[in-house]
Design a protein around this motif. Structure first.
Motif, PDB file in Angstrom:
ATOM      1  N   GLY A  98      -4.319  11.219 -18.193  1.00  0.00           N
ATOM      2  CA  GLY A  98      -5.457  10.813 -17.715  1.00  0.00           C
ATOM      3  C   GLY A  98      -5.704   9.447 -16.909  1.00  0.00           C
ATOM      4  N   MET A  99      -6.995   8.900 -16.810  1.00  0.00           N
ATOM      5  CA  MET A  99      -7.195   7.643 -15.932  1.00  0.00           C
ATOM      6  C   MET A  99      -8.266   6.974 -16.804  1.00  0.00           C
ATOM      7  N   LEU A 100      -7.900   5.665 -16.980  1.00  0.00           N
ATOM      8  CA  LEU A 100      -8.866   4.784 -17.582  1.00  0.00           C
ATOM      9  C   LEU A 100      -9.673   3.937 -16.306  1.00  0.00           C
ATOM     10  N   VAL A 101     -10.899   4.023 -16.556  1.00  0.00           N
ATOM     11  CA  VAL A 101     -11.707   3.430 -15.362  1.00  0.00           C
ATOM     12  C   VAL A 101     -12.764   2.560 -15.948  1.00  0.00           C
ATOM     13  N   GLN A 102     -12.895   1.392 -15.490  1.00  0.00           N
ATOM     14  CA  GLN A 102     -13.776   0.296 -15.746  1.00  0.00           C
ATOM     15  C   GLN A 102     -13.942  -0.550 -14.673  1.00  0.00           C
ATOM     16  N   ASP A 103     -15.362  -1.380 -14.858  1.00  0.00           N
ATOM     17  CA  ASP A 103     -15.744  -2.450 -14.196  1.00  0.00           C
ATOM     18  C   ASP A 103     -14.716  -3.660 -14.057  1.00  0.00           C
ATOM     19  N   LYS A 104     -14.358  -4.168 -12.743  1.00  0.00           N
ATOM     20  CA  LYS A 104     -13.548  -5.201 -12.684  1.00  0.00           C
ATOM     21  C   LYS A 104     -14.155  -6.505 -13.742  1.00  0.00           C
ATOM     22  N   ASP A 105     -13.404  -7.273 -14.174  1.00  0.00           N
ATOM     23  CA  ASP A 105     -13.767  -8.194 -15.171  1.00  0.00           C
ATOM     24  C   ASP A 105     -14.470  -9.489 -14.330  1.00  0.00           C
ATOM     25  N   THR A 106     -15.841  -9.457 -14.087  1.00  0.00           N
ATOM     26  CA  THR A 106     -16.478 -10.293 -13.183  1.00  0.00           C
ATOM     27  C   THR A 106     -17.216 -11.312 -14.007  1.00  0.00           C
ATOM     28  N   GLY A 107     -16.889 -11.244 -15.313  1.00  0.00           N
ATOM     29  CA  GLY A 107     -17.660 -12.162 -16.367  1.00  0.00           C
ATOM     30  C   GLY A 107     -17.598 -13.671 -15.993  1.00  0.00           C
ATOM     31  N   PHE A 108     -18.678 -14.267 -16.074  1.00  0.00           N
ATOM     32  CA  PHE A 108     -18.747 -15.711 -15.554  1.00  0.00           C
ATOM     33  C   PHE A 108     -19.612 -16.551 -16.823  1.00  0.00           C
ATOM     34  N   VAL A 109     -19.146 -17.739 -17.185  1.00  0.00           N
ATOM     35  CA  VAL A 109     -19.968 -18.556 -17.942  1.00  0.00           C
ATOM     36  C   VAL A 109     -20.072 -19.890 -17.218  1.00  0.00           C
ATOM     37  N   GLY A 110     -21.069 -20.379 -17.478  1.00  0.00           N
ATOM     38  CA  GLY A 110     -21.499 -21.827 -16.840  1.00  0.00           C
ATOM     39  C   GLY A 110     -22.171 -22.808 -17.977  1.00  0.00           C
ATOM     40  N   MET A 111     -22.334 -23.934 -17.806  1.00  0.00           N
ATOM     41  CA  MET A 111     -22.671 -24.839 -18.850  1.00  0.00           C
ATOM     42  C   MET A 111     -23.682 -24.558 -19.756  1.00  0.00           C
ATOM     43  N   ASP A 112     -24.772 -23.789 -18.945  1.00  0.00           N
ATOM     44  CA  ASP A 112     -25.962 -23.366 -19.714  1.00  0.00           C
ATOM     45  C   ASP A 112     -25.728 -22.144 -20.747  1.00  0.00           C
ATOM     46  N   ASP A 113     -24.450 -21.500 -20.540  1.00  0.00           N
ATOM     47  CA  ASP A 113     -23.848 -20.515 -21.535  1.00  0.00           C
ATOM     48  C   ASP A 113     -23.321 -20.806 -22.636  1.00  0.00           C
TER      49      ASP A 113
END
Length: 529
Positions: A378-393
Motif C-alpha cells: 500500500g501507500m501512506l498519503v498525508q499532507d506535508k507538515d506545514t504546521g507553524f506556530v508564532g508568538m501568539d500561539d
C-alpha cells in the motif's frame, strides 16, 4: 504481423507545435501523406506543406468548439485495424477507411494550465478527450501503428525511418507504445488529482501517482540497489528543479539530503536575515542565522564540526564569495542556494567534486503539498507538515516566563525540530543550534546525545563550557516523563518549548518550576519518522 511496418499515412494533431513543421516536412519528403486538425493543419499549411483535414476524411466538420473532431470510425478504424486480418481489411474497404500508420499527438496543456492557477471551468476545457482516445487506440495496435506523444521522439522516429527504408521496427513501436500509455496515465493522474482537490475530496476511492524521468542513479541508498529520479511536475523550487553548475552527478542520498536541507533552510525568511543549514543523513547537524551568510555558516558549522564533514549545505540567500571560501575549507558534498555570485562560483570551481545547485526561489514551506510513502501492499498519503506556530500561539505554563531573547531562540529551535527525525531534541543559543539529538527511541537519549555532542564540541573549540549553557531547548513531542526535561536542564537549558499533552504534564511543569526553567506549550507536535 511482420517486424517492419511501412509508414505511408500520418495523423498529426498537437497542442505543442515545437518541431511540428520540421517533422511534417521530413515525413512529406519521405512520401508520407499528412492528415491534421485545426491549429496543427493551419500551421502546416502556413509552412507550405500539403495537408488533408481530418474533417475531410470523416465527412464531419469540427464542432462544439473543437470538442468533437477525431472521435469517428474513419479515424479510429484507421488506427485500430489489424493489417493482417481479412475481416478488418474488408471492413476498411466497405466503409472507406484508410489506414493511419503514424499518430503524432500531444495533449491539451492541462498540467501547464493547472500550474498557472486557472479556474475550474478553464481546467475542464483543457481536459483532452480525443487525444487520449487516439493515443490509446494507436498504442494498442503497435503491431502496425507507430505512436509518438513526445517532441523528444521526433528525431528518433526519423532516424528509425532512415535506418529501415521508411519503416519502423516492432521493438521501436513497442517502446513508443509504452511511452504513450505512460503519458496518458500521467495525464489522467493530473486530471483526477486536480478534480479531487477541486471538489474537496481528501480520500478519493482511487488515487494515482505519476512522475517524469529525470535521471538514473548509479545506485540507491546502497550499491546493490537500483534507483532513478523522477520529477512530479509541480515545479516546487528545490533539488528537482535546481540548476547544477558543477560537480559529479547527484546520488540518491545526495538528492534526499539536499531536499531535507533546502526545505529546512526555507523555514527562515531571507527578509529576516541570512540562514544556513548543514545536513547529514537527512538530519541537521547545524542551523544558524547570522548578520551575514558567512557568520550564519560559521555558527551552523560550530554546532557539530565533525558531522559537517561530507555534509550538505543549504542557504536561504544567494551564495557569496566569502561564504564559498569558508565552505571549501572542508569536504562538502552539495551546496544549494537561491542563486550564487560569479565570484562564489569561481571559488567552487577549484573543487571539481563539489556540487553547486542554484534555484530561482525558496520553496514555500506553508504551501499545501501531498506526500507519499510506500509500505508493503500500500501507500501512506498525508499532507506535508506545514504546521507553524508564532508568538501568539505559545502558552506559558511555568511560573517563569521566557524573556524576549529566549522566546526568539525557542521559536528558532522549534522550526529546526520540525526537520529532525523523532525523537528530536534541539538546543539553540543566539539563533544557532548548539546541540541536536535525533532519531532515538527515547526522548531522554536524544537529550543526552545532543548534550554530549555539545560537550565534545566545547572541548574541540577550547571553550570553558558547552554552548548548551544558557540555551533554549525544543522537543518535537511532549515529555512523557520529567527525566528528559531534567537532562536538558543539566545540560544548561534555561527554557523549553514543547507541544504538551502528556498525562504527566503537571509533573513536568512542576519539575521545570523547581529547576527555575521557563516553559511554553505549542499545542502542536512535529513527529518526523
Amino acid at each position: 504481423m511482420t517486424d517492419l511496418a511501412p509508414l505511408r499515412r500520418a495523423l498529426l494533431s498537437v497542442s505543442d507545435k515545437t518541431g511540428l513543421v520540421d517533422l511534417a516536412r521530413a515525413l512529406a519528403d519521405r512520401g508520407v501523406e499528412l492528415l491534421s486538425t485545426g491549429g496543427s493543419a493551419k500551421t502546416l499549411r502556413e509552412a507550405g506543406l500539403e495537408v488533408r483535414d481530418v474533417a475531410e476524411v470523416t465527412g464531419f466538420p469540427e464542432m462544439m468548439d473543437g470538442r468533437v473532431k477525431t472521435l469517428h470510425p474513419a479515424v479510429h478504424g484507421g488506427l485500430l485495424a489489424l493489417r493482417d486480418n481479412d475481416a478488418h481489411k474488408d471492413a476498411m474497404v466497405e466503409h472507406h477507411i484508410g489506414p493511419i500508420d503514424l499518430l503524432v499527438v500531444n495533449l491539451y496543456p492541462f498540467e501547464e494550465t493547472l500550474a498557472r492557477g486557472a479556474g475550474y471551468d478553464e481546467m475542464v476545457e483543457n481536459i483532452d478527450i480525443g487525444g487520449p482516445a487516439m493515443i490509446r487506440a494507436a498504442a494498442k495496435n503497435h503491431a502496425f501503428v507507430t505512436t509518438v506523444v513526445d517532441v523528444k521522439d521526433y528525431l528518433p522516429l526519423l532516424a528509425e525511418l532512415d535506418a529501415n527504408d521508411g519503416q519502423t521496427t516492432y521493438a521501436f513501436r513497442q517502446t513508443l507504445a509504452k511511452i504513450a500509455y505512460a503519458r496518458t496515465a500521467a495525464y489522467d493522474t493530473a486530471v483526477s488529482t486536480w478534480m479531487a482537490g477541486a471538489i474537496g475530496q481528501d480520500t478519493p476511492r482511487r488515487r494515482s501517482f505519476a512522475g517524469t524521468f529525470k535521471q538514473v542513479m548509479r545506485y540507491g541508498e546502497n550499491s546493490h540497489q537500483k534507483a532513478a529520479f523522477y520529477t512530479d511536475g509541480t515545479g516546487r523550487p528545490g533539488v528537482a528543479t535546481a540548476q547544477q553548475h558543477q560537480g559529479k552527478e547527484l546520488s540518491y542520498n545526495n538528492i534526499n539530503d539536499t531536499d531535507a536541507a533546502f526545505e529546512l533552510v526555507a523555514e527562515f525568511d531571507p527578509a529576516d536575515g541570512p540562514a544556513v543549514a548543514i545536513i547529514k543523513h537527512a538530519n541537521p547537524c547545524g542551523v544558524a542565522r547570522g548578520a551575514t551568510l558567512l557568520e550564519a555558516y560559521q555558527n551552523a558549522f560550530d554546532c557539530d564540526r565533525t558531522s559537517a564533514f561530507g555534509g550538505i549545505v543549504a542557504l536561504n540567500q544567494p551564495l557569496d564569495e566569502a561564504t564559498a571560501r569558508a565552505i571549501v575549507e572542508i569536504f562538502t558534498e552539495v551546496v544549494i542556494a537561491p542563486g550564487a555570485s560569479e565570484a562564489a562560483k569561481a571559488v567552487f570551481a577549484t573543487k571539481k567534486n563539489l556540487r553547486l545547485l542554484t534555484t530561482d526561489a525558496l520553496p514555500d514551506v506553508k504551501a499545501p503539498i501531498t506526500t507519499y510513502r510506500q509500505v508493503a501492499g500500500g501507500m501512506l498519503v498525508q499532507d506535508k507538515d506545514t504546521g507553524f506556530v508564532g508568538m501568539d500561539d505559545l502558552k506559558v505554563v511555568t511560573k517563569k516566563a521566557p524573556s524576549d531573547e529566549q522566546m526568539a531562540d525557542l521559536l528558532f529551535a522549534w522550526k529546526v525540530a520540525k526537520h529532525v527525525k523523532s525523537n528530536a531534541i534541539v538546543y539553540v543559543k543566539d539563533k544557532a543550534t548548539v546541540g541536536v539529538g535525533a532519531g532515538q527511541m527515547s526522548r531522554l537519549d536524544s537529550a543526552l546525545i545532543a548534550a554530549k555532542k555539545a560537550e565534545r564540541m566545547a572541548e574541540a573549540m577550547g571553550l570553558p563550557a558547552p554552548l548548551t549553557k544558557g540555551s533554549a531547548v525544543a522537543s518535537d513531542a511532549f515529555f512523557p516523563f520529567a527525566d528528559g526535561l531534567m537532562e536538558a536542564a543539566a545540560a544548561g537549558a534555561t527554557c523549553v518549548i514543547q507541544p504538551g499533552g502528556s498525562m504527566r504534564d503537571d509533573e513536568v511543569i512542576a519539575a521545570a518550576d523547581e529547576a527555575g526553567i521557563a516553559m511554553v506549550f505549542t499545542g502542536m507536535r512535529h513527529f518526523r519518522h
